[in-house]
Design an enzyme around this catalytic site. Structure first.
Site, PDB file in Angstrom:
ATOM      1  N   PRO A  11       0.791  -1.227   0.000  1.00 22.25           N
ATOM      2  CA  PRO A  11       0.000   0.000   0.000  1.00 22.25           C
ATOM      3  C   PRO A  11       0.827   1.282   0.000  1.00 22.25           C
ATOM      4  O   PRO A  11       1.864   1.366   0.648  1.00 22.25           O
ATOM      5  CB  PRO A  11      -0.853  -0.102   1.264  1.00 22.25           C
ATOM      6  CG  PRO A  11      -0.264  -1.177   2.079  1.00 22.25           C
ATOM      7  CD  PRO A  11       0.518  -2.055   1.175  1.00 22.25           C
ATOM      8  N   ARG A  19       4.883  10.999  -1.958  1.00 24.27           N
ATOM      9  CA  ARG A  19       4.590  10.735  -0.552  1.00 24.27           C
ATOM     10  C   ARG A  19       5.858  10.852   0.290  1.00 24.27           C
ATOM     11  O   ARG A  19       6.833  10.140   0.064  1.00 24.27           O
ATOM     12  CB  ARG A  19       4.029   9.321  -0.423  1.00 24.27           C
ATOM     13  CG  ARG A  19       3.806   8.894   0.996  1.00 24.27           C
ATOM     14  CD  ARG A  19       3.410   7.428   1.075  1.00 24.27           C
ATOM     15  NE  ARG A  19       3.269   7.038   2.458  1.00 24.27           N
ATOM     16  CZ  ARG A  19       3.659   5.874   2.937  1.00 24.27           C
ATOM     17  NH1 ARG A  19       4.169   4.968   2.147  1.00 24.27           N
ATOM     18  NH2 ARG A  19       3.500   5.606   4.204  1.00 24.27           N
ATOM     19  N   TYR A  24      11.042   8.700   1.710  1.00 19.08           N
ATOM     20  CA  TYR A  24      11.035   7.726   0.614  1.00 19.08           C
ATOM     21  C   TYR A  24      11.723   8.201  -0.656  1.00 19.08           C
ATOM     22  O   TYR A  24      11.853   7.441  -1.604  1.00 19.08           O
ATOM     23  CB  TYR A  24       9.591   7.318   0.298  1.00 19.08           C
ATOM     24  CG  TYR A  24       8.899   6.716   1.492  1.00 19.08           C
ATOM     25  CD1 TYR A  24       9.245   5.456   1.959  1.00 19.08           C
ATOM     26  CD2 TYR A  24       7.909   7.417   2.177  1.00 19.08           C
ATOM     27  CE1 TYR A  24       8.632   4.911   3.072  1.00 19.08           C
ATOM     28  CE2 TYR A  24       7.291   6.876   3.289  1.00 19.08           C
ATOM     29  CZ  TYR A  24       7.653   5.623   3.727  1.00 19.08           C
ATOM     30  OH  TYR A  24       7.044   5.083   4.829  1.00 19.08           O
ATOM     31  N   ASN A  73       8.007  -5.712  -1.024  1.00 18.41           N
ATOM     32  CA  ASN A  73       7.957  -4.537  -0.165  1.00 18.41           C
ATOM     33  C   ASN A  73       6.516  -4.477   0.344  1.00 18.41           C
ATOM     34  O   ASN A  73       5.652  -3.906  -0.305  1.00 18.41           O
ATOM     35  CB  ASN A  73       8.328  -3.261  -0.921  1.00 18.41           C
ATOM     36  CG  ASN A  73       8.352  -2.051  -0.003  1.00 18.41           C
ATOM     37  OD1 ASN A  73       7.762  -2.067   1.070  1.00 18.41           O
ATOM     38  ND2 ASN A  73       9.018  -0.998  -0.434  1.00 18.41           N
ATOM     39  N   ALA A  76       2.861  -1.263   4.784  1.00 15.42           N
ATOM     40  CA  ALA A  76       2.127  -1.378   6.051  1.00 15.42           C
ATOM     41  C   ALA A  76       1.681  -2.803   6.352  1.00 15.42           C
ATOM     42  O   ALA A  76       1.533  -3.166   7.530  1.00 15.42           O
ATOM     43  CB  ALA A  76       0.921  -0.444   6.043  1.00 15.42           C
ATOM     44  N   ASP A  86       1.221 -15.823   6.407  1.00 13.76           N
ATOM     45  CA  ASP A  86       0.917 -17.242   6.177  1.00 13.76           C
ATOM     46  C   ASP A  86       1.115 -17.617   4.708  1.00 13.76           C
ATOM     47  O   ASP A  86       1.622 -18.700   4.407  1.00 13.76           O
ATOM     48  CB  ASP A  86      -0.513 -17.564   6.611  1.00 13.76           C
ATOM     49  CG  ASP A  86      -0.654 -17.673   8.116  1.00 13.76           C
ATOM     50  OD1 ASP A  86       0.368 -17.840   8.813  1.00 13.76           O
ATOM     51  OD2 ASP A  86      -1.805 -17.604   8.599  1.00 13.76           O
ATOM     52  N   ILE A 100      12.221   0.676   1.689  1.00 15.77           N
ATOM     53  CA  ILE A 100      12.971   1.821   1.182  1.00 15.77           C
ATOM     54  C   ILE A 100      13.672   2.548   2.317  1.00 15.77           C
ATOM     55  O   ILE A 100      14.847   2.880   2.233  1.00 15.77           O
ATOM     56  CB  ILE A 100      12.035   2.764   0.408  1.00 15.77           C
ATOM     57  CG1 ILE A 100      11.542   2.068  -0.871  1.00 15.77           C
ATOM     58  CG2 ILE A 100      12.734   4.084   0.082  1.00 15.77           C
ATOM     59  CD1 ILE A 100      10.417   2.775  -1.585  1.00 15.77           C
ATOM     60  N   SER A 101      12.953   2.787   3.397  1.00 14.25           N
ATOM     61  CA  SER A 101      13.541   3.468   4.561  1.00 14.25           C
ATOM     62  C   SER A 101      14.101   2.426   5.523  1.00 14.25           C
ATOM     63  O   SER A 101      13.767   1.246   5.458  1.00 14.25           O
ATOM     64  CB  SER A 101      12.481   4.315   5.269  1.00 14.25           C
ATOM     65  OG  SER A 101      11.525   3.495   5.907  1.00 14.25           O
TER      66      SER A 101
END
Length: 146
Positions: A11, A19, A24, A73, A76, A86, A100-101
Protein backbone atom coordinates in the site's frame (compact mmCIF):
# COMPACT_ATOMS: atom_id res chain seq x y z
CA UNK A 1 12.32 -20.79 -20.09
CA UNK A 2 13.30 -19.59 -16.65
CA UNK A 3 10.71 -18.33 -14.23
CA UNK A 4 10.65 -14.56 -13.61
CA UNK A 5 11.47 -12.71 -10.42
CA UNK A 6 8.33 -11.27 -8.85
CA UNK A 7 8.48 -7.80 -7.29
CA UNK A 8 5.39 -7.10 -5.21
CA UNK A 9 4.75 -3.71 -3.62
CA UNK A 10 2.19 -2.94 -0.95
CA UNK A 11 0.00 0.00 0.00
CA UNK A 12 0.81 3.59 -0.85
CA UNK A 13 3.90 2.72 -2.88
CA UNK A 14 2.03 3.91 -5.95
CA UNK A 15 2.60 7.38 -4.45
CA UNK A 16 6.41 7.12 -4.46
CA UNK A 17 8.02 10.39 -5.46
CA UNK A 18 5.13 12.33 -3.95
CA UNK A 19 4.59 10.74 -0.55
CA UNK A 20 6.94 11.90 2.19
CA UNK A 21 9.95 12.42 -0.10
CA UNK A 22 12.10 13.19 2.95
CA UNK A 23 11.63 9.52 3.94
CA UNK A 24 11.03 7.73 0.61
CA UNK A 25 12.86 9.97 -1.87
CA UNK A 26 11.76 11.41 -5.19
CA UNK A 27 11.98 8.25 -7.32
CA UNK A 28 8.62 7.15 -8.70
CA UNK A 29 7.36 3.59 -8.78
CA UNK A 30 7.56 3.66 -12.60
CA UNK A 31 11.26 4.54 -12.29
CA UNK A 32 11.75 1.72 -9.76
CA UNK A 33 10.09 -0.70 -12.16
CA UNK A 34 12.42 0.36 -15.00
CA UNK A 35 15.47 -0.19 -12.76
CA UNK A 36 14.18 -3.62 -11.74
CA UNK A 37 13.46 -4.67 -15.34
CA UNK A 38 16.97 -3.71 -16.34
CA UNK A 39 18.41 -5.68 -13.40
CA UNK A 40 16.28 -8.75 -14.19
CA UNK A 41 17.60 -8.97 -17.74
CA UNK A 42 16.38 -11.77 -19.94
CA UNK A 43 15.05 -13.80 -17.04
CA UNK A 44 12.07 -11.52 -16.81
CA UNK A 45 10.21 -9.73 -14.11
CA UNK A 46 6.66 -9.43 -12.85
CA UNK A 47 6.29 -6.04 -11.16
CA UNK A 48 3.10 -5.11 -9.31
CA UNK A 49 1.71 -2.76 -6.68
CA UNK A 50 -1.54 -2.99 -4.72
CA UNK A 51 -3.33 -1.25 -1.91
CA UNK A 52 -5.41 -4.41 -1.34
CA UNK A 53 -4.34 -7.10 1.10
CA UNK A 54 -6.46 -9.69 -0.69
CA UNK A 55 -4.85 -8.92 -4.04
CA UNK A 56 -1.37 -9.12 -2.49
CA UNK A 57 -2.14 -12.58 -1.08
CA UNK A 58 -3.42 -13.75 -4.47
CA UNK A 59 -0.22 -12.50 -6.13
CA UNK A 60 1.89 -14.32 -3.53
CA UNK A 61 -0.01 -17.52 -4.35
CA UNK A 62 0.70 -16.91 -8.04
CA UNK A 63 4.39 -16.31 -7.27
CA UNK A 64 4.55 -19.60 -5.37
CA UNK A 65 3.69 -21.40 -8.60
CA UNK A 66 5.25 -19.13 -11.22
CA UNK A 67 8.40 -17.35 -9.97
CA UNK A 68 12.04 -18.14 -9.35
CA UNK A 69 12.38 -15.58 -6.55
CA UNK A 70 10.33 -12.97 -4.71
CA UNK A 71 11.12 -9.39 -3.74
CA UNK A 72 8.37 -8.03 -1.54
CA UNK A 73 7.96 -4.54 -0.17
CA UNK A 74 4.87 -5.21 1.95
CA UNK A 75 4.75 -1.64 3.28
CA UNK A 76 2.13 -1.38 6.05
CA UNK A 77 1.11 -5.03 5.57
CA UNK A 78 4.50 -5.87 7.14
CA UNK A 79 3.28 -5.02 10.60
CA UNK A 80 -0.20 -6.50 10.79
CA UNK A 81 -1.04 -8.96 8.02
CA UNK A 82 -0.90 -12.46 9.43
CA UNK A 83 -2.74 -13.65 6.32
CA UNK A 84 0.07 -12.33 4.12
CA UNK A 85 2.67 -13.87 6.42
CA UNK A 86 0.92 -17.24 6.18
CA UNK A 87 0.97 -17.00 2.37
CA UNK A 88 4.66 -16.08 2.41
CA UNK A 89 5.43 -19.11 4.60
CA UNK A 90 4.47 -21.25 1.60
CA UNK A 91 6.93 -19.56 -0.74
CA UNK A 92 9.54 -22.17 -1.74
CA UNK A 93 12.29 -19.98 -3.23
CA UNK A 94 14.52 -17.13 -2.15
CA UNK A 95 12.60 -14.12 -0.83
CA UNK A 96 13.78 -10.66 0.18
CA UNK A 97 11.69 -8.41 2.40
CA UNK A 98 12.46 -4.88 1.19
CA UNK A 99 11.91 -1.47 2.74
CA UNK A 100 12.97 1.82 1.18
CA UNK A 101 13.54 3.47 4.56
CA UNK A 102 15.44 2.02 7.48
CA UNK A 103 12.44 0.90 9.50
CA UNK A 104 14.69 0.30 12.53
CA UNK A 105 15.53 4.01 12.74
CA UNK A 106 11.85 4.95 12.68
CA UNK A 107 9.10 4.92 15.29
CA UNK A 108 8.73 1.70 17.33
CA UNK A 109 5.56 0.67 15.45
CA UNK A 110 7.80 0.02 12.41
CA UNK A 111 10.16 -2.33 14.24
CA UNK A 112 8.07 -5.51 14.44
CA UNK A 113 7.87 -7.23 11.06
CA UNK A 114 5.71 -10.30 10.56
CA UNK A 115 7.56 -10.93 7.29
CA UNK A 116 11.18 -11.04 8.51
CA UNK A 117 10.88 -14.46 10.18
CA UNK A 118 9.79 -16.07 6.90
CA UNK A 119 12.04 -14.12 4.48
CA UNK A 120 15.40 -15.36 3.27
CA UNK A 121 16.86 -11.88 3.76
CA UNK A 122 15.83 -8.32 4.67
CA UNK A 123 16.96 -5.10 3.00
CA UNK A 124 16.08 -1.76 4.54
CA UNK A 125 17.31 1.78 4.26
CA UNK A 126 18.91 1.62 0.80
CA UNK A 127 16.29 3.86 -0.77
CA UNK A 128 14.69 3.06 -4.10
CA UNK A 129 18.16 2.38 -5.55
CA UNK A 130 18.22 -0.81 -3.47
CA UNK A 131 15.53 -2.47 -5.58
CA UNK A 132 17.74 -3.43 -8.55
CA UNK A 133 20.44 -4.70 -6.20
CA UNK A 134 17.87 -6.94 -4.54
CA UNK A 135 16.66 -8.22 -7.94
CA UNK A 136 20.23 -9.10 -8.99
CA UNK A 137 20.86 -10.82 -5.66
CA UNK A 138 17.65 -12.83 -5.99
CA UNK A 139 18.63 -13.94 -9.51
CA UNK A 140 21.94 -15.22 -8.10
CA UNK A 141 20.26 -16.92 -5.17
CA UNK A 142 17.71 -18.61 -7.45
CA UNK A 143 20.50 -19.82 -9.77
CA UNK A 144 22.34 -21.27 -6.77
CA UNK A 145 19.21 -22.93 -5.47
CA UNK A 146 19.30 -20.88 -2.24
Amino acid sequence: MKKPVYVLNGPNLNRLGLREPDIYGHTTLAEVEALCRQAAGEEGLVFRQTNSEQEMIEWIHEAIDSSSALLINPAAFTFYSMAMMDALKMYPGPMIEFHISNVHKREPMYHNSLVSPVATAVMAGCGARGYPHAVRLLREMAAEGS
